[in-house]
Motif scaffolding. Structure first.
Motif, PDB file in Angstrom:
ATOM      1  N   UNK A 224       0.789  -1.063   0.059  1.00 18.07           N
ATOM      2  CA  UNK A 224      -0.102   0.207  -0.113  1.00 18.07           C
ATOM      3  C   UNK A 224       0.775   1.243   0.167  1.00 18.07           C
ATOM      4  N   UNK A 225       2.108   1.049   0.156  1.00 16.68           N
ATOM      5  CA  UNK A 225       2.935   2.219   0.687  1.00 16.68           C
ATOM      6  C   UNK A 225       4.081   2.344  -0.210  1.00 16.68           C
ATOM      7  N   UNK A 226       4.297   1.634  -0.915  1.00 14.93           N
ATOM      8  CA  UNK A 226       5.711   1.519  -1.879  1.00 14.93           C
ATOM      9  C   UNK A 226       5.585   2.553  -3.152  1.00 14.93           C
ATOM     10  N   UNK A 227       6.472   3.345  -3.430  1.00 12.45           N
ATOM     11  CA  UNK A 227       6.500   4.192  -4.400  1.00 12.45           C
ATOM     12  C   UNK A 227       6.600   3.646  -5.874  1.00 12.45           C
ATOM     13  N   UNK A 228       6.249   4.511  -6.822  1.00 11.42           N
ATOM     14  CA  UNK A 228       6.276   3.770  -8.177  1.00 11.42           C
ATOM     15  C   UNK A 228       7.965   3.245  -8.522  1.00 11.42           C
TER      16      UNK A 228
ATOM     17  N   UNK B 146      -4.988  -2.154  -0.828  1.00 14.08           N
ATOM     18  CA  UNK B 146      -3.604  -2.891  -0.006  1.00 14.08           C
ATOM     19  C   UNK B 146      -3.329  -4.117  -1.109  1.00 14.08           C
ATOM     20  N   UNK B 147      -2.793  -4.048  -1.982  1.00 19.11           N
ATOM     21  CA  UNK B 147      -2.413  -4.892  -3.112  1.00 19.11           C
ATOM     22  C   UNK B 147      -1.365  -5.810  -2.561  1.00 19.11           C
ATOM     23  N   UNK B 148      -1.290  -6.845  -2.977  1.00 17.19           N
ATOM     24  CA  UNK B 148      -0.443  -8.046  -2.271  1.00 17.19           C
ATOM     25  C   UNK B 148       0.356  -8.272  -3.384  1.00 17.19           C
ATOM     26  N   UNK B 149       0.151  -8.219  -4.567  1.00 19.64           N
ATOM     27  CA  UNK B 149       0.891  -8.863  -5.818  1.00 19.64           C
ATOM     28  C   UNK B 149       1.754  -7.867  -6.330  1.00 19.64           C
ATOM     29  N   UNK B 150       2.844  -8.210  -6.918  1.00 18.98           N
ATOM     30  CA  UNK B 150       3.562  -7.206  -7.637  1.00 18.98           C
ATOM     31  C   UNK B 150       2.799  -6.670  -9.012  1.00 18.98           C
ATOM     32  N   UNK B 151       1.963  -7.357  -9.475  1.00 17.71           N
ATOM     33  CA  UNK B 151       1.257  -6.907 -10.572  1.00 17.71           C
ATOM     34  C   UNK B 151       0.272  -6.077 -10.447  1.00 17.71           C
TER      35      UNK B 151
END
Length: 476
Positions: free
Chosen positions: A177-181, A214-219
């Motif tokens: 949820x928090x990582x930058x592009x 709250x994405x869980x996968x890299x995609x």
């Protein structure tokens, strides 16, 4: 470290009370005779089946936390090694920011006050060459005076220290949820990534929603490379224009469009009347399909972002890799060490990466513990450090890596290629008909490595010139 209980003493620290565990560690209140500072011991989870990221993150944090100072980080006290892993630090009194999430949405003035305190803490660590890279409410403590303390530096980067996370993991790491592009693209060298994460945090505090869920996968993480979030006012119409302007500027996909520094962000949060409003402040919806398509095409055609050291010292210095066979005879290990000394004497500022490959079966499941209940990955790290201890290399310029692979040669070559290794030094066991038939590890590395390879035979005497030969350099 097993069967811990209150009253137990570890290296002079007495375990007083177990606290709530974290995602990758256990925590204990501890005391030590003569210390008045309240202390906490962090013990990484190294149990059966734990993620190798736990081991790497522990070493990363103990290196970085020992370098940090000031009121916005816990004071570092002591640490153990891989034989007895722990970090002892100041026990920060205050309220974890995550406890406020149930009260969201918060008033704009409170969001600004909290955001300014976090920005001040970020500016402090950025000036000390550290980017946090896992900024989120659970890693932020608010003191009673309103200041912020940042904790958990296991995924962080110090631009004057080895970046073990980037070196050992090909996929992006962090909290989805928090990582930058740019973190999604494995670029870990920009402090503005922390500004993005702070923007996510303020968005949540102001609206009660996360801008990317709250994405869980890299995609799912990759969608933020082209898709912007809904404006905060979609969820909370009481968000004032100046706060929406600040939050959306922090969340810009292009890091050049974000605040240039955490200090500038803090200034705007402390002076909302002076915030220059742009179209962001009045935005009511996400960008249109043409803009999104343009971003998608740009990302699709962009070359991959590769990690580069922020500090020029490491970038200008060669990276030497020692592929060590811990199962070989002692004289072969001594020969590799002698060859390394000759190499390092010519490049005193070189980085040294000591590597061992834990060979795994291609089909069967390998045991996660040996007959004595020890973690094989951890045991190899300990042995590798013992082997490298006499080498004339400062602790800041040597790292240790254990990989698990059915193909040792491929693992060595892949590491060399991904990390711009300039020179590999490895050993050769004795020749055999089977090794000649199957092809030795050293022959494969020499043929495939993108750099110079020195293969040392156990018969090489001190002062002789190493020769290429057959080897089983890093697997047992």
């Amino acid at each position: 470290m097993r069967s811990l209980s209150a009253g137990q003493v570890i290296d002079g620290f007495k375990l007083e009370q177990q606290l709530d565990p974290g995602g990758m560690a256990d925590f204990w209140r501890v005391s030590r005779e003569g210390d008045t500072l309240p202390l906490i011991m962090k013990i990484p989870l190294l149990r059966r089946g734990e993620d190798p990221l736990t081991i790497v993150g522990f070493e990363q944090e103990q290196m970085i936390l020992a370098r940090l100072s000031g009121p916005h980080v816990p004071r570092f006290v002591a640490s153990g090694d891989f034989e007895r892993p722990y970090i002892v630090m100041e026990h920060v009194a205050g309220r974890p920011l995550k406890t406020l999430l149930a009260e969201t949405p918060l008033p704009a003035t409170q969001v600004a006050s909290i955001g300014a305190a976090i920005a001040e803490a970020l500016y402090s660590i950025h000036r000390q060459h550290v980017t946090h890279l896992d900024l989120k409410p659970s890693n932020i403590i608010l003191r009673d005076d309103g200041s912020a303390v940042l904790i958990d530096f296991g995924l962080s980067r110090h631009d004057q220290l080895p970046d073990l996370i980037a070196e050992e993991f090909d996929e992006p790491v962090g909290t989805g949820a928090y990582v930058a592009p740019e973190q999604v693209r494995r670029f870990r060298g920009d402090p503005r990534s922390d500004i993005f994460s702070l923007g996510v945090t303020m968005y949540f505090l102001a609206t009660g929603e996360r801008p990317y869920g709250e994405p869980e996968r890299e995609a799912e993480w990759r969608r933020r490379l082209w898709r912007d979030p809904f404006p905060p006012t979609r969820w909370n119409p009481l968000v004032p224009p100046w706060l929406q302007e600040i939050i959306l500027r922090c969340l810009e996909i292009d890091r050049d469009a974000r605040y240039a520094s955490a200090a500038q962000l803090r200034f705007d949060l402390q002076h909302p009347d002076g915030v220059a409003l742009t179209e962001r402040a009045a935005r009511r919806d996400r960008d249109g399909p043409l803009t999104v398509l343009s971003r998608w095409l740009k990302v699709r055609n962009a070359p991959p972002l590769r990690m580069r050291s922020i500090a020029g010292v490491i970038d200008r210095s060669p990276i030497v890799m020692a592929a060590v066979d811990l199962g070989a005879a002692d004289d072969l290990g001594d020969a590799i060490a002698a060859a390394l000394r000759r190499v390092l004497a010519t490049v005193p500022d070189a980085r040294l990466a000591c590597v061992n490959v834990l060979k795994t079966s291609r089909i069967a499941l390998d045991p996660l513990e040996d007959a004595h209940g020890r973690n094989p990955h951890l045991q190899r790290l300990v042995e590798l450090k013992h082997w490298a201890r006499p080498l004339p290399v400062d602790g800041d310029r040597i790292t240790y890596h254990v990989f698990e692979s059915p193909d040792p040669a491929a693992a060595i070559v892949e590491y060399a290629r991904n990390n711009n290794v300039d020179h590999i030094v490895m050993g050769a066991r004795g020749s055999s008909s089977l090794r000649r038939y199957l092809g030795s590890v050293s022959a494969q590395v020499v043929a495939q490595a993108p750099c110079t390879v020195t293969v040392v035979r156990r018969s090489v005497a001190a002062g002789d010139t190493p020769a290429e030969g057959e080897a089983q350099p890093a697997a047992q």
